[in-house]
Design a protein around this motif. Sequence first.
Motif, PDB file in Angstrom:
ATOM      1  N   TYR A 211       0.863  -1.182   0.000  1.00  0.00           N
ATOM      2  CA  TYR A 211       0.000   0.000   0.000  1.00  0.00           C
ATOM      3  C   TYR A 211       0.898   1.231   0.000  1.00  0.00           C
ATOM      4  CZ  TYR A 211       1.170   0.432   4.951  1.00  0.00           C
ATOM      5  OH  TYR A 211       1.848   0.574   6.132  1.00  0.00           O
ATOM      6  N   PRO A 214      -0.486   8.789   1.294  1.00  0.00           N
ATOM      7  CA  PRO A 214      -0.831   9.867   0.353  1.00  0.00           C
ATOM      8  C   PRO A 214       0.372  10.670  -0.128  1.00  0.00           C
ATOM      9  CG  PRO A 214      -2.382   9.822   2.181  1.00  0.00           C
ATOM     10  CD  PRO A 214      -1.300   8.850   2.521  1.00  0.00           C
ATOM     11  N   ARG A 217       4.980   8.827  -4.059  1.00  0.00           N
ATOM     12  CA  ARG A 217       4.915   9.162  -5.476  1.00  0.00           C
ATOM     13  C   ARG A 217       4.757   7.908  -6.329  1.00  0.00           C
ATOM     14  NH1 ARG A 217       3.805  14.145  -4.507  1.00  0.00           N
ATOM     15  NH2 ARG A 217       4.291  14.711  -6.680  1.00  0.00           N
ATOM     16  N   ARG A 218       4.296   8.100  -7.552  1.00  0.00           N
ATOM     17  CA  ARG A 218       3.999   6.979  -8.454  1.00  0.00           C
ATOM     18  C   ARG A 218       5.220   6.090  -8.704  1.00  0.00           C
ATOM     19  NH1 ARG A 218       1.274  11.006 -11.998  1.00  0.00           N
ATOM     20  NH2 ARG A 218      -0.930  11.034 -11.421  1.00  0.00           N
ATOM     21  N   ASP A 235       6.803  12.126 -14.712  1.00  0.00           N
ATOM     22  CA  ASP A 235       5.422  12.205 -14.221  1.00  0.00           C
ATOM     23  C   ASP A 235       5.301  11.552 -12.851  1.00  0.00           C
ATOM     24  OD1 ASP A 235       2.692  12.686 -14.166  1.00  0.00           O
ATOM     25  OD2 ASP A 235       2.200  10.854 -15.274  1.00  0.00           O
ATOM     26  N   VAL A 239       0.513   8.947  -5.727  1.00  0.00           N
ATOM     27  CA  VAL A 239      -0.074   7.652  -6.083  1.00  0.00           C
ATOM     28  C   VAL A 239      -1.595   7.762  -6.134  1.00  0.00           C
ATOM     29  CG1 VAL A 239       1.816   6.308  -5.094  1.00  0.00           C
ATOM     30  CG2 VAL A 239      -0.124   6.961  -3.657  1.00  0.00           C
ATOM     31  N   ASP A 240      -2.187   6.821  -6.846  1.00  0.00           N
ATOM     32  CA  ASP A 240      -3.643   6.784  -6.923  1.00  0.00           C
ATOM     33  C   ASP A 240      -4.239   6.456  -5.557  1.00  0.00           C
ATOM     34  OD1 ASP A 240      -3.504   7.295  -9.622  1.00  0.00           O
ATOM     35  OD2 ASP A 240      -3.604   5.170 -10.195  1.00  0.00           O
ATOM     36  N   ARG A 241      -5.417   6.982  -5.327  1.00  0.00           N
ATOM     37  CA  ARG A 241      -6.083   6.766  -4.044  1.00  0.00           C
ATOM     38  C   ARG A 241      -6.352   5.281  -3.790  1.00  0.00           C
ATOM     39  NH1 ARG A 241      -8.253   9.592  -0.190  1.00  0.00           N
ATOM     40  NH2 ARG A 241      -9.993   8.769   1.012  1.00  0.00           N
ATOM     41  N   SER A 242      -6.557   4.505  -4.855  1.00  0.00           N
ATOM     42  CA  SER A 242      -6.852   3.078  -4.699  1.00  0.00           C
ATOM     43  C   SER A 242      -5.702   2.343  -4.009  1.00  0.00           C
ATOM     44  CB  SER A 242      -7.130   2.443  -6.065  1.00  0.00           C
ATOM     45  OG  SER A 242      -6.002   2.578  -6.920  1.00  0.00           O
ATOM     46  N   VAL A 243      -4.456   2.797  -4.249  1.00  0.00           N
ATOM     47  CA  VAL A 243      -3.301   2.152  -3.607  1.00  0.00           C
ATOM     48  C   VAL A 243      -3.218   2.562  -2.141  1.00  0.00           C
ATOM     49  CG1 VAL A 243      -0.824   1.735  -3.781  1.00  0.00           C
ATOM     50  CG2 VAL A 243      -2.125   2.277  -5.831  1.00  0.00           C
ATOM     51  N   GLU A 245      -5.761   3.175  -0.282  1.00  0.00           N
ATOM     52  CA  GLU A 245      -6.867   2.490   0.403  1.00  0.00           C
ATOM     53  C   GLU A 245      -6.579   1.026   0.669  1.00  0.00           C
ATOM     54  OE1 GLU A 245     -10.104   3.365  -2.174  1.00  0.00           O
ATOM     55  OE2 GLU A 245     -10.483   5.344  -1.282  1.00  0.00           O
ATOM     56  N   LYS A 246      -5.463   0.501   0.144  1.00  0.00           N
ATOM     57  CA  LYS A 246      -5.086  -0.888   0.425  1.00  0.00           C
ATOM     58  C   LYS A 246      -4.496  -1.054   1.827  1.00  0.00           C
ATOM     59  CE  LYS A 246      -4.246  -2.338  -4.357  1.00  0.00           C
ATOM     60  NZ  LYS A 246      -3.245  -2.839  -5.315  1.00  0.00           N
TER      61      LYS A 246
END
Length: 362
Positions: A211, A214, A217-218, A235, A239-243, A245-246
Motif C-alpha cells: 500500500y 498519500p 509518489r507513483r 510524471d 499515487v492513486d487513491r486506490s493504492v 486504500e489498500k
Amino acid sequence: MFILFLGDQHFDYVSDPLYVGLSRLRGNDCVVDYPYKRLYHDPEASNWYMIQRPGIRYGREEVQDLLAHKKVDLVCIASFRPDCLEEVTRLYGRVPFPPVVFIDGADDANIRHDVVSRYRPALYFKRDYIWGMRNWWPDVSRRFWHFRGDRQLFDRTIPLPVSIIPEILPSVSACKDIDVSYTGRVSHPRRLDVTGKLSSLAGVRFEGGVYAEPTDRRSKLIRQGAKRLWVKLTDDGPVDRSVVEKKKAPQQYYQEIARSKIAVHIRGGGLTPSPRYYEIPLLGTLLLSDTPESVVPDNFENGRHAVFFRNDLKDLEPLVRHYLSADNEREEISRAGREHALKHHTCERRAEYFLDVCRRMI
C-alpha cells in the motif's frame, strides 16, 4: 535513577516504546518526559501503536530547577528531530547537566556529529547500527567514514532497535487458513519484488500486498529500474487513491498475520528490522525475513527462532514451500520465536537492556 526524557511530538518507533518500558521499570515519577508528550498521556492523542502512562506536565522553568538542584541522574535526548534538539539547546548551558545519552531513531546509518560535538553524549544509541557485522573491510571503511576516525565515539555507540509493546497486539486464536502473507508500505522496490513472487506461487494461498501513503509518489510502485527513473523524471505525481486504500486497519493487519502459517518481513528504506519483524513471532506465526544488515542484540537465530532468506530473494520460494510442508518444524520455530521475542524484544526488555548499558558504561 531519575531520567529526564527529552523528546518532541512526533511518533518514534524506538523512543516511544522505550519510554513505556522505562516508566514501567522505574515508575512514572522517575521518568519525566519534556516537553509534555500528549501521545504518552492524553487519550485524545493516542494511536494504535502505543499505550499511555500517567504523567506530569513540566514547564521549562521546572525542568531547569530539577537540573539545577541535581535531581536528574540521566538526561536522555530521545529524538534526532530539530524541534527536540532546539529545546535541548534552550536548556543546555543554562544549568548543569548530568550524563547525557542520545537516541538516534532515524532509519539511516548517519552519525549526527553536530549533536555529538554540542552535547557530548556519554552514549550514542543507534537504531541502524551497521558496524560489527563480521565484514572486515566494509566495517573498517564504515568506521572511518561514519565516525570520522573518532574511536571513542565508536566505542560508545550502541545498537538500539525498535521494540514492541505487547498489549497493542490482539489476543487472537485464528485458524491458519493463509499459507503465506505480506503487507507493507511500498517504501522499497524489494517489497514489490516480494509481493510479486509470493502472489505468483502456484498452489500457495497468499494474502496481502503493498500500500502507499498519500505522500508517496507513483515511481515507488514501479519495480523496473529504468522505468522507475523515467517516471521520476517525467510524471512522478501522487499515487492513486486506490493504492492508499489498500492499507489495512490494525485489527485486520494483525488478523492476517495470525491467520498465516508463514508471514514475511522485508525492510524498507532503513537497514534495521521494522516492528513487523517482532510482531510476527509474537502473534504465533513463522517469521520468514530478509537477512538482517544491522546489529540486533539478542537477535533471532536462523532455523531456531525464525528463517532468513537471501536478500536477492533466490531462495524465497524454496523456503516457503519447505516450511508449508514441514508442519512440525514450522510450528516449533514459531513457538521458539514467540518465546524469544517475549524474552528479549518487548518494550520492557529493551528498557532493561538500555538501563544495563547505561549502568555499565557511564
